[in-house]
Design a protein around this motif. Structure first.
Motif, PDB file in Angstrom:
ATOM      1  N   GLU A 178      19.278 -51.918 -31.267  1.00 63.13           N
ATOM      2  CA  GLU A 178      18.254 -52.215 -30.519  1.00 63.13           C
ATOM      3  C   GLU A 178      18.703 -52.992 -29.058  1.00 63.13           C
ATOM      4  OE1 GLU A 178      16.099 -53.305 -34.329  1.00 63.13           O
ATOM      5  OE2 GLU A 178      14.471 -53.431 -32.812  1.00 63.13           O
ATOM      6  N   ALA A 179      18.487 -52.559 -27.922  1.00 66.86           N
ATOM      7  CA  ALA A 179      19.046 -53.059 -26.601  1.00 66.86           C
ATOM      8  C   ALA A 179      18.776 -54.456 -26.699  1.00 66.86           C
ATOM      9  CB  ALA A 179      18.515 -52.321 -25.533  1.00 66.86           C
ATOM     10  N   TYR A 180      17.505 -55.179 -27.019  1.00 63.56           N
ATOM     11  CA  TYR A 180      17.314 -56.526 -26.809  1.00 63.56           C
ATOM     12  C   TYR A 180      17.851 -57.473 -27.893  1.00 63.56           C
ATOM     13  CZ  TYR A 180      13.920 -55.760 -30.691  1.00 63.56           C
ATOM     14  OH  TYR A 180      13.166 -55.732 -32.113  1.00 63.56           O
ATOM     15  N   LYS A 181      18.629 -56.878 -28.838  1.00 60.05           N
ATOM     16  CA  LYS A 181      19.475 -57.637 -29.818  1.00 60.05           C
ATOM     17  C   LYS A 181      20.977 -57.493 -29.430  1.00 60.05           C
ATOM     18  CE  LYS A 181      16.760 -56.821 -34.004  1.00 60.05           C
ATOM     19  NZ  LYS A 181      16.871 -56.442 -35.268  1.00 60.05           N
ATOM     20  N   GLN A 182      21.471 -58.854 -29.365  1.00 57.57           N
ATOM     21  CA  GLN A 182      22.897 -58.751 -28.952  1.00 57.57           C
ATOM     22  C   GLN A 182      23.705 -58.492 -30.139  1.00 57.57           C
ATOM     23  OE1 GLN A 182      23.491 -62.747 -26.890  1.00 57.57           O
ATOM     24  NE2 GLN A 182      22.466 -61.847 -24.887  1.00 57.57           N
ATOM     25  N   GLN A 183      23.346 -58.686 -31.178  1.00 57.18           N
ATOM     26  CA  GLN A 183      24.120 -58.842 -32.420  1.00 57.18           C
ATOM     27  C   GLN A 183      24.462 -57.245 -32.559  1.00 57.18           C
ATOM     28  OE1 GLN A 183      22.803 -60.380 -35.963  1.00 57.18           O
ATOM     29  NE2 GLN A 183      24.509 -60.008 -37.111  1.00 57.18           N
ATOM     30  N   ASN A 184      25.685 -56.858 -32.863  1.00 55.96           N
ATOM     31  CA  ASN A 184      26.087 -55.605 -33.010  1.00 55.96           C
ATOM     32  C   ASN A 184      25.924 -55.020 -34.495  1.00 55.96           C
ATOM     33  OD1 ASN A 184      27.522 -55.057 -30.695  1.00 55.96           O
ATOM     34  ND2 ASN A 184      29.258 -56.132 -31.533  1.00 55.96           N
ATOM     35  N   ALA A 185      25.171 -53.881 -34.463  1.00 50.84           N
ATOM     36  CA  ALA A 185      24.627 -53.352 -35.872  1.00 50.84           C
ATOM     37  C   ALA A 185      25.798 -52.740 -36.489  1.00 50.84           C
ATOM     38  CB  ALA A 185      23.775 -52.155 -35.545  1.00 50.84           C
ATOM     39  N   THR A 186      25.698 -53.004 -38.061  1.00 49.40           N
ATOM     40  CA  THR A 186      26.551 -52.443 -39.034  1.00 49.40           C
ATOM     41  C   THR A 186      25.716 -51.996 -40.136  1.00 49.40           C
ATOM     42  OG1 THR A 186      27.800 -54.638 -38.232  1.00 49.40           O
ATOM     43  CG2 THR A 186      28.315 -53.418 -40.371  1.00 49.40           C
ATOM     44  N   GLU A 187      26.547 -51.052 -40.700  1.00 46.85           N
ATOM     45  CA  GLU A 187      26.092 -50.254 -41.909  1.00 46.85           C
ATOM     46  C   GLU A 187      27.213 -50.127 -42.603  1.00 46.85           C
ATOM     47  OE1 GLU A 187      23.288 -49.483 -42.974  1.00 46.85           O
ATOM     48  OE2 GLU A 187      21.691 -50.212 -41.577  1.00 46.85           O
ATOM     49  N   ASN A 188      27.649 -50.810 -43.659  1.00 47.60           N
ATOM     50  CA  ASN A 188      28.835 -50.511 -44.627  1.00 47.60           C
ATOM     51  C   ASN A 188      30.091 -50.435 -43.516  1.00 47.60           C
ATOM     52  OD1 ASN A 188      27.075 -50.571 -46.861  1.00 47.60           O
ATOM     53  ND2 ASN A 188      26.449 -48.509 -46.247  1.00 47.60           N
ATOM     54  N   ARG A 189      30.781 -49.228 -43.558  1.00 42.72           N
ATOM     55  CA  ARG A 189      32.026 -49.137 -42.785  1.00 42.72           C
ATOM     56  C   ARG A 189      31.779 -48.659 -41.515  1.00 42.72           C
ATOM     57  NH1 ARG A 189      34.122 -44.711 -43.908  1.00 42.72           N
ATOM     58  NH2 ARG A 189      32.643 -43.352 -44.901  1.00 42.72           N
ATOM     59  N   PHE A 190      30.529 -48.670 -41.014  1.00 46.12           N
ATOM     60  CA  PHE A 190      30.097 -48.100 -39.632  1.00 46.12           C
ATOM     61  C   PHE A 190      29.814 -49.576 -38.764  1.00 46.12           C
ATOM     62  CE2 PHE A 190      30.574 -43.647 -40.189  1.00 46.12           C
ATOM     63  CZ  PHE A 190      30.340 -43.532 -41.689  1.00 46.12           C
ATOM     64  N   SER A 191      30.496 -49.506 -37.711  1.00 40.66           N
ATOM     65  CA  SER A 191      29.688 -50.838 -36.769  1.00 40.66           C
ATOM     66  C   SER A 191      29.737 -50.329 -35.356  1.00 40.66           C
ATOM     67  CB  SER A 191      30.568 -51.908 -37.069  1.00 40.66           C
ATOM     68  OG  SER A 191      31.971 -51.670 -36.871  1.00 40.66           O
ATOM     69  N   VAL A 192      29.098 -50.881 -34.519  1.00 43.11           N
ATOM     70  CA  VAL A 192      29.068 -50.740 -33.316  1.00 43.11           C
ATOM     71  C   VAL A 192      29.519 -51.744 -32.545  1.00 43.11           C
ATOM     72  CG1 VAL A 192      27.045 -48.844 -33.591  1.00 43.11           C
ATOM     73  CG2 VAL A 192      26.595 -51.195 -32.835  1.00 43.11           C
ATOM     74  N   ASN A 193      30.118 -51.443 -31.036  1.00 38.74           N
ATOM     75  CA  ASN A 193      30.285 -52.358 -30.338  1.00 38.74           C
ATOM     76  C   ASN A 193      29.280 -52.206 -29.095  1.00 38.74           C
ATOM     77  OD1 ASN A 193      31.278 -54.144 -28.354  1.00 38.74           O
ATOM     78  ND2 ASN A 193      33.615 -53.324 -28.208  1.00 38.74           N
ATOM     79  N   PHE A 194      28.450 -52.839 -28.978  1.00 43.25           N
ATOM     80  CA  PHE A 194      27.314 -52.712 -27.967  1.00 43.25           C
ATOM     81  C   PHE A 194      27.601 -53.297 -26.810  1.00 43.25           C
ATOM     82  CE2 PHE A 194      23.687 -51.757 -25.622  1.00 43.25           C
ATOM     83  CZ  PHE A 194      22.613 -52.489 -25.567  1.00 43.25           C
ATOM     84  N   GLN A 195      27.849 -52.798 -25.327  1.00 44.59           N
ATOM     85  CA  GLN A 195      28.222 -53.690 -24.187  1.00 44.59           C
ATOM     86  C   GLN A 195      27.049 -53.297 -23.416  1.00 44.59           C
ATOM     87  OE1 GLN A 195      30.635 -56.190 -24.058  1.00 44.59           O
ATOM     88  NE2 GLN A 195      31.357 -55.649 -26.147  1.00 44.59           N
TER      89      GLN A 195
END
Lengths: 114, 114
Positions: A52-69
């Motif tokens: 979600e764009a209003y969340k600064q924390q990067n989402a994580t699901e087990n081995r998958f994570s994002v780097n949202f800039q």
């Protein structure tokens, strides 16, 4: 216009290694959602992770994570400890407010090498 | 909990024939989407249904394409007088209503026009 760009048509990674898939998007909106979908040869699109764009924390699901800039309009997917079952097409998708559909990139074909 | 079901899985037909593709969404999902995925491309939005509201047909590529959703559940995508450029995988998705409403996809119908 909403556009999503995946600049890596194909990538490969050794089993157990880490790989990062890139995605950039173009929008003037401030609140929106971003997704990564996986499409194995079975054709079914499987939701991997969402942000979600209003969340600064990067989402994580087990081995998958994002780097949202958000400022850079970048949304990369990191897959850790790659497994053979991760071999698939990966699509980045953008969901702007008020839209009736997702906007997809052209995909990155990931091959995990044993 | 059945997922989104699409039929047929594969369809081969001659140019000029009409085809009907079926989508059975997840029970309780009020939103239903059709996308088209051409070889090596991302997903192209075709049409969106939400409850009893008028559908968003803005993605339909020509008047040969139409879709309906009966009783707020099953949907049929019809392509009349098929052309070779209609060859693609047609994916259906459904979602619940609300923000961050991830779309759940079926396995798609691979349509081949001879």
């Amino acid at each position: 216009a909403q556009t999503v760009t995946q600049s890596q048509p194909e990538m490969s990674v050794q089993e157990a290694e880490t790989v990062t898939l890139s995605c950039t998007y173009d929008t003037s909106e401030n609140n929106y959602y971003l997704f990564w979908y996986k499409q194995p040869p079975s054709r079914q699109m499987i939701l991997v992770i969402r942000q979600e764009a209003y969340k600064q924390q990067n989402a994580t699901e087990n081995r998958f994570s994002v780097n949202f800039q958000k400022a850079a309009k970048s949304f990369s997917l990191k897959i850790s400890d790659s497994q053979l079952g991760d071999t698939a097409m990966y699509f980045c998708a953008f969901d702007p407010p008020g839209a009736n559909n997702l906007f997809f990139g052209t995909g990155t074909r990931l091959t995990v090498i044993p | 909990g059945a997922g989104v079901s699409q039929s047929p899985s594969n369809k081969v037909t001659e140019k000029g024939k009409d085809v009907e593709l079926r989508c059975d969404p997840i029970s309780g999902h009020t939103a239903l989407y059709w996308y088209r995925q051409s070889l090596g491309q991302g997903l192209e939005f075709l049409i969106y249904f939400q409850g009893n509201s008028a559908p968003d047909k803005s993605g339909l590529p020509s008047d040969r394409f139409s879709a309906e959703r009966t009783g707020g559940s099953v949907s049929t995508l019809t392509i009349q007088r098929t052309q070779q450029e209609d060859s693609a995988v047609y994916l259906c998705a459904s979602s619940a209503t609300g923000p961050s409403k991830p779309q759940h996809f079926g396995d798609g119908t691979r349509l081949s026009i001879l």
